[in-house]
Each structure stands twice: as C-alpha cells, then as structure tokens.
Scaffold this active site. Sequence first.
Site, PDB file in Angstrom:
ATOM      1  N   PRO A  45      26.012  45.564  10.020  1.00  0.00           N
ATOM      2  CA  PRO A  45      27.146  45.614  10.962  1.00  0.00           C
ATOM      3  C   PRO A  45      27.118  44.409  11.888  1.00  0.00           C
ATOM      4  CG  PRO A  45      25.450  47.244  11.574  1.00  0.00           C
ATOM      5  CD  PRO A  45      25.005  46.618  10.286  1.00  0.00           C
ATOM      6  N   GLN A  99      29.400  52.468  11.921  1.00  0.00           N
ATOM      7  CA  GLN A  99      28.379  52.454  12.966  1.00  0.00           C
ATOM      8  C   GLN A  99      28.987  52.820  14.315  1.00  0.00           C
ATOM      9  OE1 GLN A  99      26.562  49.024  14.989  1.00  0.00           O
ATOM     10  NE2 GLN A  99      24.630  49.615  14.009  1.00  0.00           N
ATOM     11  N   CYS A 129      21.737  47.397  19.951  1.00  0.00           N
ATOM     12  CA  CYS A 129      22.535  46.366  20.626  1.00  0.00           C
ATOM     13  C   CYS A 129      21.909  46.006  21.984  1.00  0.00           C
ATOM     14  CB  CYS A 129      23.978  46.844  20.825  1.00  0.00           C
ATOM     15  SG  CYS A 129      24.979  45.573  21.626  1.00  0.00           S
ATOM     16  N   GLY A 232      17.215  40.820   9.358  1.00  0.00           N
ATOM     17  CA  GLY A 232      16.702  39.710  10.152  1.00  0.00           C
ATOM     18  C   GLY A 232      16.217  38.565   9.293  1.00  0.00           C
ATOM     19  N   ASP A 233      16.920  37.434   9.411  1.00  0.00           N
ATOM     20  CA  ASP A 233      16.487  36.178   8.780  1.00  0.00           C
ATOM     21  C   ASP A 233      16.515  36.212   7.252  1.00  0.00           C
ATOM     22  OD1 ASP A 233      16.027  35.150  11.312  1.00  0.00           O
ATOM     23  OD2 ASP A 233      13.889  35.640  11.291  1.00  0.00           O
TER      24      ASP A 233
HETATM   25  C1  LIG Z   1      27.696  38.165  16.276  1.00  0.00           C
HETATM   26  C2  LIG Z   1      26.773  39.318  15.945  1.00  0.00           C
HETATM   27  C3  LIG Z   1      27.255  40.609  16.045  1.00  0.00           C
HETATM   28  C4  LIG Z   1      26.411  41.692  15.761  1.00  0.00           C
HETATM   29  N1  LIG Z   1      26.902  42.962  15.862  1.00  0.00           N
HETATM   30  C5  LIG Z   1      26.107  44.016  15.548  1.00  0.00           C
HETATM   31  C6  LIG Z   1      26.631  45.345  15.586  1.00  0.00           C
HETATM   32  O1  LIG Z   1      27.796  45.597  15.894  1.00  0.00           O
HETATM   33  N2  LIG Z   1      25.785  46.353  15.261  1.00  0.00           N
HETATM   34  C7  LIG Z   1      24.467  46.122  14.907  1.00  0.00           C
HETATM   35  O2  LIG Z   1      23.740  47.065  14.629  1.00  0.00           O
HETATM   36  N3  LIG Z   1      23.978  44.882  14.843  1.00  0.00           N
HETATM   37  C8  LIG Z   1      24.758  43.832  15.143  1.00  0.00           C
HETATM   38  N4  LIG Z   1      24.262  42.563  15.034  1.00  0.00           N
HETATM   39  C9  LIG Z   1      22.898  42.354  14.508  1.00  0.00           C
HETATM   40  C10 LIG Z   1      22.928  42.137  12.991  1.00  0.00           C
HETATM   41  O3  LIG Z   1      23.356  43.296  12.323  1.00  0.00           O
HETATM   42  C11 LIG Z   1      21.534  41.753  12.476  1.00  0.00           C
HETATM   43  O4  LIG Z   1      20.669  42.852  12.639  1.00  0.00           O
HETATM   44  C12 LIG Z   1      20.949  40.549  13.199  1.00  0.00           C
HETATM   45  O5  LIG Z   1      21.899  39.510  13.310  1.00  0.00           O
HETATM   46  C13 LIG Z   1      19.683  40.042  12.482  1.00  0.00           C
HETATM   47  O6  LIG Z   1      19.977  39.538  11.223  1.00  0.00           O
HETATM   48  P1  LIG Z   1      20.071  37.930  10.943  1.00  0.00           P
HETATM   49  O7  LIG Z   1      18.850  37.302  11.568  1.00  0.00           O
HETATM   50  O8  LIG Z   1      20.095  37.869   9.446  1.00  0.00           O
HETATM   51  O9  LIG Z   1      21.341  37.486  11.583  1.00  0.00           O
HETATM   52  C14 LIG Z   1      25.070  41.466  15.347  1.00  0.00           C
HETATM   53  C15 LIG Z   1      24.608  40.151  15.251  1.00  0.00           C
HETATM   54  C16 LIG Z   1      25.426  39.091  15.557  1.00  0.00           C
HETATM   55  C17 LIG Z   1      24.883  37.690  15.433  1.00  0.00           C
END
Ligand SMILES: Cc1cc2nc3c(=O)[nH]c(=O)nc-3n(C[C@H](O)[C@H](O)[C@H](O)COP(=O)(O)O)c2cc1C
Length: 338
Positions: A45, A99, A129, A232-233
């Site tokens: 999400p 969510q 969040c 994450g990553d």
């Molecule tokens: C712009 C943005 C919006 C996000 N919105 C949500 C959200 O609405 N709900 C949630 O559980 N995580 C949210 N996340 C977290 C992501 O789901 C994810 O867990 C996080 O970015 C780590 O993954 P990554 O390192 O691959 O980006 C958001 C992240 C970003 C960057």
Amino acid sequence: MATPPSETPGHGRAAAAPGAGAVDPLHEPLRLGALALDRRLFMAPMAGITGLAFRRSVRRWGAGLAFTEMISAYGVHYRNRRTLDYLACGPDEHPLGFQLFGADASVLADAAARCVAAGADLVDLNMACPMRKVVKTGAGAALLGDPDGAAAIVAAVVGAVEGRVPVTVKIRSGLREGDEAGRRTAPRLVAAGAAAVCIHPRTASQMYRGRADHAVTFALAAELPVPVIASGDVDGRAAALALLEGGAAAVMLARHAVGHPWLFAEILCNAEPPSHEARLAEVRRFTGEAMEGMGARSVGYLRQFWPRYRRAGVLDKELAHALMLAPDAPAARALLGM
Ligand SMILES: Cc1cc2nc3c(=O)[nH]c(=O)nc-3n(C[C@H](O)[C@H](O)[C@H](O)COP(=O)(O)O)c2cc1C
C-alpha cells in the site's frame, strides 16, 4: 525480455521455471485464511500512489496481490464522500487488499465490514504509518506503543469480517532506534486473530530513510505461527529471493515499482526489462486510465510518475520535463502521442 502486459486482467504472468522440476519460490501458492494466492510477490500500500489505475498497472505485470492506499476508518464509518471514493475497485482487481487506519476498534470494525462489502479480499490494518497527522490521533505506528489497544482492534476487526476475508496487520520494527515494539507487539496481534503480519523493518522515527533491517523480518518469521510478509528495499529478484530464503512468506514491492511496474515481471520471470515500445505502451495505458478515473486531479497525481518513468529509461529528459509542465490532461496526452 519480460513479457509485455497481456490484455487479460488478473495475474496471468507465466512462471519461469528455475530448473528442472523445481518450483520457483516466488510462484509457490500461499494461503492467508480464506484467501488463496498463487504467487508471493505483492504491491505494498502507498498513500497517494496505489489508486485503481496504478493497481491495474502493476497487476498487468504480475503483482499477485495489490493494496489500496491507507483509508481512514473514520471517513468510511462517517461516510465521507472523498473517503468512500477510495473503496472503488474494479471487477478485474482481485485479489485486492484494503488497508485501513484508525485508532478506535468499533469504528475500524464497521469500516472493515464495509470494505468487505465493497469487494475486499483481505483487510490490512495500518500500524506502520509514521506521519505526524496519523500518529497524533493514536493510529498508524502509534499503536505499536499500545499493544492492548492494538490487539483489541485486531480482535474487533476479525469479529466484524466473520472469517470472510483474512485480517492482516502492517507494522514497523519499532517506534524509534533500538526499541523492539514491532517484535513485541506482533505476537499479541496474531493471538488476536491476525492471519499474517506485514513488516516494514524501519523504525517509525526513521520514516523511509536508511536501509530496512530485515534481520527483524527473519526473527519475526521464526517466532510467529502465521506468514510474515516483508516490505522494504526490494529492488530486484535477488532481494526478493533472499527475503523468502530468510523465512518471509511473501515480499512486497513499494518505491522501486513506482514508474517501473514491469519490475514485477522482471523479478517473477527472471527476465530482462521489456522493450521500449512495451514500456511506452504501459505508460500510455496507465496515464489514460488515471485520467479517466481521476479527471482533473490526475494532472497532479501523474506528476509523481514522470521523473520515475524517466529514471526507468522510458521517457527522455525533455519529454519528462514537458510532462511536468503540462497544465492539463489533454496537454499531457498530446505530449505522449495519445
Ligand atoms: C509515498 C509513500 C506512501 C506510503 N503509503 C503507505 C500506506 O498508505 N500504507 C502503508 O502501510 N505503507 C505505506 N508506505 C510504506 C510502503 O508500503 C513500504 O512499506 C515502504 O515504502 C518500504 O518499502 P520500500 O523501501 O521498498 O519503499 C508508503 C511509502 C511511501 C514512500
């Protein structure tokens, strides 16, 4: 080269067999309560990103499960018109997780039942969040500091959905550096009925900076009796496979899939990126669907994507720049030759 998107909605990307007889771990089926999933690579999400057009885009390239962005349980409960718009989903969108965020168990329970009525195949509760406007209401990551309240929310939501869909929870590793609030709270969430735990192992105070600490993911996976889904990553197949190898049941893409939806196919099929033509066709299709669904609001929404598509090599610098300056949807359409 990754297969271009099929016209068939759903997740029809064929598996690339890793070797004679072996099942690719990303293509192993996974059951979460009543929900059967046929692969283990999902779209996480993302607020402001994972609207309907985006979810369709990643699904075309193989996402096995996508999520709505986080939706205010209060907004659903009190029928806020803008919030109810987030419940819209297409018939081609299953399986789809909704969510919710909130801090009140009965409000979340009512909102979850409405999500199921609106088509949710899974309800995920946001306890991750870190944004101030969310945390100050006691919602999001703040719930990691209130394990009793968090467990009561899970129990109420599980009761409200009556086994029709699984209830999962997305958590952070903790609130701040060195605390293990995520790991301490997770068993309580499972005892209250969570069918899986999704973990983004950065602390809330870290926001989105630094590296995700997947040692926490692996520790949770070893401790919990339910699937642990890692976020994450994840930027490629090696990262995804390493997480499954370490004990995660499934893996979610997030920032790396924005402007790069074909990353799903690259990871699932261990394939080269699709052709430039196929990528440009995807950009046009996503743009058209976002414009159709969002009207004038799509102009600002799409501005998040142009630099990402440029980084992914599908738009050149001049075109990405011109799209950023496009005042309205017809201008952007013209620039993309649509
Ligand atoms: C712009 C943005 C919006 C996000 N919105 C949500 C959200 O609405 N709900 C949630 O559980 N995580 C949210 N996340 C977290 C992501 O789901 C994810 O867990 C996080 O970015 C780590 O993954 P990554 O390192 O691959 O980006 C958001 C992240 C970003 C960057």
